[in-house]
Scaffold this motif. Structure first.
Motif, PDB file in Angstrom:
ATOM      1  N   ALA A  15     -15.228 -17.076  -6.970  1.00  0.00           N
ATOM      2  CA  ALA A  15     -14.416 -15.864  -7.139  1.00  0.00           C
ATOM      3  C   ALA A  15     -13.217 -15.887  -6.191  1.00  0.00           C
ATOM      4  CB  ALA A  15     -15.277 -14.635  -6.868  1.00  0.00           C
ATOM      5  N   PHE A  16     -12.118 -15.349  -6.646  1.00  0.00           N
ATOM      6  CA  PHE A  16     -10.942 -15.234  -5.758  1.00  0.00           C
ATOM      7  C   PHE A  16     -10.036 -14.108  -6.220  1.00  0.00           C
ATOM      8  CE2 PHE A  16      -7.601 -16.897  -8.499  1.00  0.00           C
ATOM      9  CZ  PHE A  16      -8.253 -17.751  -9.385  1.00  0.00           C
ATOM     10  N   SER A  17      -9.210 -13.658  -5.281  1.00  0.00           N
ATOM     11  CA  SER A  17      -8.098 -12.764  -5.576  1.00  0.00           C
ATOM     12  C   SER A  17      -6.832 -13.538  -5.264  1.00  0.00           C
ATOM     13  CB  SER A  17      -8.133 -11.520  -4.687  1.00  0.00           C
ATOM     14  OG  SER A  17      -9.330 -10.813  -4.881  1.00  0.00           O
ATOM     15  N   PHE A  18      -5.853 -13.427  -6.125  1.00  0.00           N
ATOM     16  CA  PHE A  18      -4.589 -14.121  -5.872  1.00  0.00           C
ATOM     17  C   PHE A  18      -3.420 -13.232  -6.253  1.00  0.00           C
ATOM     18  CE2 PHE A  18      -0.887 -16.466  -7.265  1.00  0.00           C
ATOM     19  CZ  PHE A  18      -0.659 -17.289  -6.179  1.00  0.00           C
ATOM     20  N   GLN A  19      -2.483 -13.127  -5.365  1.00  0.00           N
ATOM     21  CA  GLN A  19      -1.201 -12.500  -5.705  1.00  0.00           C
ATOM     22  C   GLN A  19      -0.148 -13.042  -4.755  1.00  0.00           C
ATOM     23  OE1 GLN A  19      -0.881  -8.207  -5.367  1.00  0.00           O
ATOM     24  NE2 GLN A  19       0.830  -8.142  -6.795  1.00  0.00           N
TER      25      GLN A  19
ATOM     26  N   PRO B  93     -12.989 -27.278  -6.946  1.00  0.00           N
ATOM     27  CA  PRO B  93     -12.917 -27.671  -8.369  1.00  0.00           C
ATOM     28  C   PRO B  93     -11.960 -28.842  -8.594  1.00  0.00           C
ATOM     29  CG  PRO B  93     -12.729 -25.291  -8.126  1.00  0.00           C
ATOM     30  CD  PRO B  93     -12.672 -25.860  -6.746  1.00  0.00           C
TER      31      PRO B  93
ATOM     32  N   MET C 132     -15.643 -22.927 -10.189  1.00  0.00           N
ATOM     33  CA  MET C 132     -14.653 -22.038  -9.557  1.00  0.00           C
ATOM     34  C   MET C 132     -15.385 -20.864  -8.905  1.00  0.00           C
ATOM     35  SD  MET C 132     -11.401 -23.100 -10.365  1.00  0.00           S
ATOM     36  CE  MET C 132     -10.174 -21.839 -10.693  1.00  0.00           C
TER      37      MET C 132
ATOM     38  N   VAL D 111      -7.132 -21.701  -4.648  1.00  0.00           N
ATOM     39  CA  VAL D 111      -7.930 -20.733  -5.416  1.00  0.00           C
ATOM     40  C   VAL D 111      -9.249 -21.358  -5.873  1.00  0.00           C
ATOM     41  CG1 VAL D 111      -5.907 -19.469  -6.254  1.00  0.00           C
ATOM     42  CG2 VAL D 111      -6.857 -21.314  -7.654  1.00  0.00           C
TER      43      VAL D 111
ATOM     44  N   LEU E 102      -1.854 -21.251  -4.298  1.00  0.00           N
ATOM     45  CA  LEU E 102      -2.322 -21.727  -5.606  1.00  0.00           C
ATOM     46  C   LEU E 102      -3.200 -22.960  -5.518  1.00  0.00           C
ATOM     47  CD1 LEU E 102       0.691 -20.782  -7.714  1.00  0.00           C
ATOM     48  CD2 LEU E 102      -1.673 -20.424  -8.401  1.00  0.00           C
TER      49      LEU E 102
END
Lengths: 382, 382
Positions: A3-7, A211, A1, A259, A256
């Motif tokens: 790095a990520f930002s999710f919102q 992934p 995986m 990510v 989603l």
């Protein structure tokens, strides 16, 4: 995986009749004056418009209308909506329609509170910092726009089909009522299937790190689209299939399934946008022509993932078998797989190639997407 | 697909070193005074506490500490935290630790701004209407608490292990750094695997309507847990596996694998909570004992889904084969599958059964979960 930002703050209200509560949802967020964006008069004839508006009136929400948004929505209509929203003093934009409608609503929401030209957001000259609140009743499952912060509009003066995005463009509330989507035509059902699959495969094939958990989620989405499209072609009233189809569309592009993966591109969309910008073909119809050709052209760049696709989605062995199975499935459901079916040939094709090459630059695509490469891909779709 | 509402506003910051930016994330949301909740002194010895606090100081965020939260967190510690937060005038609660820590932080966040007794939220006497902002650096992947609005705490006076929830308890920002989770002990890794699988199967088996797309997403999660646990037992430093394991934990309980399904229960959790409330066994260790027993007891209620589980997760034919494969896998990784391994026998077992029967009432479970039924399930775990 990686790095990520999710919102993703969008509230989804899924189910039959939920559109009747849109007034309440909007009122909870302080809406007083809404611009309602819609496409054809069908939303009025069907009673949908009245159902939604009744809820708005009950909450004391005033509104003005901006109808006539067309598929492959255009900038001039967005400008018209911005003017209307400003004159009216709208605090919200409510889209009642499909992805084209909602994308226009997002552009209007951003443009209304921006002093410059709304096209700046599409060319990268400006970033969306704020916007009117966006709400929608989505009547066609395809673009995923109901749960993301992006939108696509064609500049009808320049034939550039570009996108904008910004956190404030996430719809505050999206209503997904599978029953409302039952009236979608057979053609638009299969084009939508193609669009959702395209949203699913772009990153799946082009991200150099992807992934296995994310690959499995994407495959679940694709298999669901295949299964439910066939169910819906047999019985358009199958609300369970309609619901799963709709949710697969949402999941394909709500972030989603993207990510933890490496940088990726949207080459199929980059090429198709040129087709619909120049020839006004349905987006999904263009994509089903591009995809098998692009996959054949690209497969050796990521052989493991193409083999995986064949195995997991179709139970087949080789990359090439997987690509052919997808193409045959498109043929079977009746979405085009050859340029000739869209009458994109000769001088028109040259114009499309030029336009796509322009997109490749504007979208900052991998430099491999030269005019020549795009022509090679199209040659595989003849 | 059944009707549903879904909204999950939590911002996820996933990746190595992201905890160093927590001060910035908090500052963006106006944090000035934070209560920092943590467990053992290990977070200080490891340097993690200092790394996070450095970021807070850079942003001028003041803080007080509430350390000593234990696994299976207790109400008395929550009350202590509430008192500290009130005295300090905290506007935020920052958890640095695992799910126990974060669940305590959520209870403190709700209790601090509530005039009554915080336990009211757990018994259903009151609903969480507001809370201090919750932030967290999650150091153990298991509970999924980093992306949901719930928390579980044990009332140490009454041995009731109950939960609270409320929209304002969604963490504002959760940091998931796979590297921080590399130091989790072998035992807690396998207990966590058990916990994530438990979160995955509860609704999967008990919801009478469970759309295939959702089933596939759950199976993807379970298969990921199995694959990555084995990878991590071989090499705890495998950050890719660690990251996928962590994300599977988050996805198992962030709401997305629970949309569109029928009403469901948490029978395995209901039973296990009694075990950890009475005997203070690790939650995941209790769950790996309960699950195969409950599955055997329940399988004829939903034979199709149990057969599907065997086929999709383990490539086997029958429901019973699937259950045995899961049990054997638990044995293989070294999480318990028999009550005797946890020393829950005789009078203690009777007490656990009483406690679980109390949970069944308090949780408003299906009436089938009588004291006798619970004893039958435990009899299958001897």
């Amino acid at each position: 995986m990686q790095a990520f930002s999710f919102q993703n703050p969008t509230r989804i209200e899924f189910g039959v009749d939920k559109e009747k509560q849109m007034g309440q949802y909007m009122s909870e967020l302080g809406a007083k004056k809404a611009l309602i964006v819609y496409g054809s008069e069908r939303v009025k004839k069907s009673g949908l418009f009245d159902d939604v508006v009744k809820g708005l009136k009950e909450q004391g929400i005033e509104f003005v209308e901006c109808g006539g948004v067309k598929s492959n929505p255009i900038l001039s209509k967005v400008r018209e909506g911005i003017e209307l929203a400003r004159k009216f003093g709208a605090d919200s934009v409510l889209s009642i329609g499909g992805g084209s409608c909602l994308d226009s609503a997002k552009a209007i929401a951003a443009g209304t509170v921006y002093e410059g030209d709304v096209w700046d957001f599409f060319t990268g000259k400006a970033k969306v910092q704020q916007a009117l609140n966006v709400f929608d009743v989505i009547t066609l499952a395809a673009t995923g726009s109901e749960m993301n912060d992006g939108g696509v509009v064609t500049n009808d003066a320049t034939q550039q089909k570009y996108s904008l995005s910004g956190f404030s463009l996430f719809p505050k509330v999206s209503v997904i009522n599978p029953k409302l989507q039952s009236t979608v035509s057979r053609d638009y059902l299969v084009y939508s299937a193609s669009d959702i699959i395209a949203h699913s495969i772009e990153a799946y094939f082009t991200a150099k790190v992807h992934p296995e958990l994310i690959s499995m989620q994407v495959e679940a989405n694709i298999k669901t689209v295949i299964r439910t499209t066939e169910a819906l072609l047999n019985n358009p009233e199958d609300l369970d299939a309609r619901g799963e189809f709709a949710w697969a569309a949402t999941m394909a592009l709500n972030g989603l399934t993207h990510v933890g993966i490496a940088k990726y591109g949207f080459p199929n969309h980059m090429i198709e946008h040129a087709m619909s910008a120049v020839c006004d073909v349905p987006h999904g119809a263009g994509l089903s022509v591009v995809m098998p050709a692009w996959m054949t052209w690209y497969k050796d760049q990521n052989p493991q993932q193409f083999t995986r696709f064949a195995r997991e989605v179709f139970g087949l062995q080789t990359a090439e078998e997987g690509i052919q199975a997808l193409k045959q499935w498109f043929d079977k459901i009746g979405t085009p797989t050859r340029l000739s079916q869209l009458k994109i040939e000769g001088a028109v094709l040259e114009e499309v190639i030029d336009n796509a090459a322009g997109n490749a630059v504007a979208w900052r695509m991998d430099k491999v997407y030269t005019r020549e490469a795009i022509a090679d891909i199209f040659a595989l779709a003849k």
